[in-house]
Design a protein around this motif. Sequence first.
Motif, PDB file in Angstrom:
ATOM      1  N   LEU A  40       0.843  -1.191   0.000  1.00  0.00           N
ATOM      2  CA  LEU A  40       0.000   0.000   0.000  1.00  0.00           C
ATOM      3  C   LEU A  40       0.880   1.244   0.000  1.00  0.00           C
ATOM      4  CD1 LEU A  40      -2.672  -1.105   2.619  1.00  0.00           C
ATOM      5  CD2 LEU A  40      -2.764  -1.261   0.127  1.00  0.00           C
ATOM      6  N   THR A  41       0.604   2.134  -0.905  1.00  0.00           N
ATOM      7  CA  THR A  41       1.357   3.379  -0.958  1.00  0.00           C
ATOM      8  C   THR A  41       0.544   4.468  -1.646  1.00  0.00           C
ATOM      9  OG1 THR A  41       3.202   4.490  -2.087  1.00  0.00           O
ATOM     10  CG2 THR A  41       2.639   2.307  -2.891  1.00  0.00           C
ATOM     11  N   ALA A  42       0.607   5.649  -1.082  1.00  0.00           N
ATOM     12  CA  ALA A  42      -0.151   6.785  -1.629  1.00  0.00           C
ATOM     13  C   ALA A  42       0.346   7.143  -3.026  1.00  0.00           C
ATOM     14  CB  ALA A  42      -0.002   7.983  -0.701  1.00  0.00           C
ATOM     15  N   ILE A  61       2.095  -2.392   4.749  1.00  0.00           N
ATOM     16  CA  ILE A  61       2.113  -0.958   5.050  1.00  0.00           C
ATOM     17  C   ILE A  61       3.567  -0.598   5.358  1.00  0.00           C
ATOM     18  CG2 ILE A  61       1.301   0.855   6.623  1.00  0.00           C
ATOM     19  CD1 ILE A  61      -1.195  -0.819   7.148  1.00  0.00           C
ATOM     20  N   GLY A  62       4.041   0.484   4.788  1.00  0.00           N
ATOM     21  CA  GLY A  62       5.422   0.908   5.047  1.00  0.00           C
ATOM     22  C   GLY A  62       5.543   1.445   6.473  1.00  0.00           C
ATOM     23  N   ILE A 103       7.132   3.520   8.300  1.00  0.00           N
ATOM     24  CA  ILE A 103       8.029   4.687   8.331  1.00  0.00           C
ATOM     25  C   ILE A 103       7.225   5.937   8.639  1.00  0.00           C
ATOM     26  CG2 ILE A 103       7.874   4.882   5.796  1.00  0.00           C
ATOM     27  CD1 ILE A 103      10.737   6.186   5.950  1.00  0.00           C
ATOM     28  N   ASP A 111       8.046   9.753   8.037  1.00  0.00           N
ATOM     29  CA  ASP A 111       9.092  10.551   7.364  1.00  0.00           C
ATOM     30  C   ASP A 111       8.672  11.981   7.066  1.00  0.00           C
ATOM     31  OD1 ASP A 111       7.278  10.091   5.379  1.00  0.00           O
ATOM     32  OD2 ASP A 111       8.699   9.317   3.921  1.00  0.00           O
ATOM     33  N   TYR A 115      10.370  11.406   1.796  1.00  0.00           N
ATOM     34  CA  TYR A 115      10.712  10.445   0.744  1.00  0.00           C
ATOM     35  C   TYR A 115       9.493  10.086  -0.091  1.00  0.00           C
ATOM     36  CZ  TYR A 115      14.390   9.716   4.238  1.00  0.00           C
ATOM     37  OH  TYR A 115      15.382   9.884   5.155  1.00  0.00           O
ATOM     38  N   LEU A 175       9.081   6.251  -2.054  1.00  0.00           N
ATOM     39  CA  LEU A 175       9.969   5.300  -1.381  1.00  0.00           C
ATOM     40  C   LEU A 175       9.381   3.886  -1.423  1.00  0.00           C
ATOM     41  CD1 LEU A 175      12.509   4.957   0.457  1.00  0.00           C
ATOM     42  CD2 LEU A 175      10.992   5.327   2.401  1.00  0.00           C
ATOM     43  N   CYS A 176       8.147   3.769  -0.947  1.00  0.00           N
ATOM     44  CA  CYS A 176       7.543   2.432  -0.887  1.00  0.00           C
ATOM     45  C   CYS A 176       7.122   1.961  -2.268  1.00  0.00           C
ATOM     46  CB  CYS A 176       6.366   2.433   0.086  1.00  0.00           C
ATOM     47  SG  CYS A 176       6.932   2.691   1.769  1.00  0.00           S
ATOM     48  N   ARG A 191      -2.979   2.357  -3.903  1.00  0.00           N
ATOM     49  CA  ARG A 191      -3.268   3.398  -2.907  1.00  0.00           C
ATOM     50  C   ARG A 191      -4.703   3.223  -2.428  1.00  0.00           C
ATOM     51  NH1 ARG A 191      -3.668   6.957  -7.801  1.00  0.00           N
ATOM     52  NH2 ARG A 191      -5.896   7.339  -8.055  1.00  0.00           N
ATOM     53  N   LEU A 192      -4.993   3.817  -1.311  1.00  0.00           N
ATOM     54  CA  LEU A 192      -6.374   3.792  -0.813  1.00  0.00           C
ATOM     55  C   LEU A 192      -7.214   4.681  -1.742  1.00  0.00           C
ATOM     56  CD1 LEU A 192      -5.731   4.319   3.014  1.00  0.00           C
ATOM     57  CD2 LEU A 192      -6.482   2.199   1.916  1.00  0.00           C
ATOM     58  N   LYS A 230      -2.619  11.645  -0.783  1.00  0.00           N
ATOM     59  CA  LYS A 230      -2.821  11.946   0.629  1.00  0.00           C
ATOM     60  C   LYS A 230      -2.088  10.896   1.447  1.00  0.00           C
ATOM     61  CE  LYS A 230      -4.283  14.925   3.133  1.00  0.00           C
ATOM     62  NZ  LYS A 230      -3.821  16.299   2.890  1.00  0.00           N
ATOM     63  N   VAL A 231      -1.094  11.326   2.147  1.00  0.00           N
ATOM     64  CA  VAL A 231      -0.285  10.369   2.897  1.00  0.00           C
ATOM     65  C   VAL A 231      -0.743  10.323   4.348  1.00  0.00           C
ATOM     66  CG1 VAL A 231       2.054   9.682   3.516  1.00  0.00           C
ATOM     67  CG2 VAL A 231       1.659  10.931   1.407  1.00  0.00           C
ATOM     68  N   LEU A 232      -1.078   9.139   4.783  1.00  0.00           N
ATOM     69  CA  LEU A 232      -1.565   8.971   6.154  1.00  0.00           C
ATOM     70  C   LEU A 232      -0.524   8.234   6.982  1.00  0.00           C
ATOM     71  CD1 LEU A 232      -5.144   7.778   5.143  1.00  0.00           C
ATOM     72  CD2 LEU A 232      -4.471  10.094   5.792  1.00  0.00           C
ATOM     73  N   VAL A 288      -3.872   4.234   8.293  1.00  0.00           N
ATOM     74  CA  VAL A 288      -4.118   3.337   7.148  1.00  0.00           C
ATOM     75  C   VAL A 288      -4.668   2.010   7.658  1.00  0.00           C
ATOM     76  CG1 VAL A 288      -3.002   2.048   5.284  1.00  0.00           C
ATOM     77  CG2 VAL A 288      -2.361   4.422   5.715  1.00  0.00           C
TER      78      VAL A 288
END
Length: 337
Positions: A181-183, A200-201, A203, A205, A209, A212-213, A226-227, A240-242, A247
């Motif tokens: 899973l990555t945004a 799920i990463g 991290i 950060d 980054y 990254l994932c 992504r979601l 949108k990074v959660l 997540v």
Amino acid sequence: MEQPVIAQAEEISITSQPLSKKAQKRAAKAARLQEQKAERRAREKEAKKRKRRERAEAGDAEPRKRRKMGGFDQTSFAAQVVIDLGFDDMMTDKEVTSLTSQLAYTYSANRRSSTPFTSLLFTSLNGRTKARLDAINDAGYKRWTNTKWWEEGYDRIWTSKSDSCGGDEDMDAHRASVVYLTADSEEELTELKEGEIYVIGGICDHNRYKNLCLDKAKTASIRHARLPIGRYIASLTTRKVLTVNQVFEILLKWVETRDWEQAFWSIIPKRKFQNKPTDLDASPEGEHVGEDEDQEDQEDADEAELVASNENGDGEEDNQDGGVSGSRPQPVLSMAY
Ligand code: SAH
């Protein structure tokens, strides 16, 4: 830590005083009661085991239902969630602290859910993340139920010979069931399926980054997604990074309700819904904006008064590891230092 030393000193001075007759009686009674309680618990455990065995023999076992946590029913969802902790050296100390809080929230949410994932696997456990977890509550994470901790990376899921004895085909089958899973993915997750493995990463950060994932997933040739936030929340159409626990809690909520919209509304902090579209439209790549808010999310996890766990590690019910405040699961580690 000064506090415990003082507490200990007081205890010693109290216990080293000669006990009065009355106090001796009281202590003996307490010891007797304690012993009776332990015996009662052992008898109850034995009776439960017997009942389970009898039910299984009679053929009316309900293997995927178990009673836990103050007596409510849990029906687990047979998918696995992996938290990939392979980013330890990319975080500041403060971010490592945030991350470990997020891990505690994640575990706690699963444990309290009526529809938990069958298991939580934490991979690449090492470095400061491991040191911090080890230092807290006498390495309480080791007693978290239905969790596994690997020092190896998550690719062991499909590369480990001992876990997959069916050769290359088996390895491919395992790899095909994994979704990172990555945004940053172009793909959107539409549903969760039993039998699949969602990564799920692990991290925190503050959006330093990007990709990254996504790059990690591409290098490993596994699926990524992504979601589907933008599909359901009109004001959040771009990347949108959660946080890890947000997540995870969204996934849990989806399993419970099968409704993404409800899952997003109940988990994503309300402040994220404000004044977004115009900012985001100005950013053609969907470059991340609102970093302060994300920082706040990550700090939310730190802020919490983290409660000492009463996990007993035997998978039996206990209801003492922190209450629920609002809809928020409480973490189960003591991180007060
Ligand atoms: N820079 C990191 C962001 C870490 S956020 C990255 O490259 O992913 C922590 C983790 O939560 C992410 O690694 C991802 O697995 C998950 N995550 C956060 N927001 C997400 C989203 N919108 N869709 C899918 N997964 C998301």
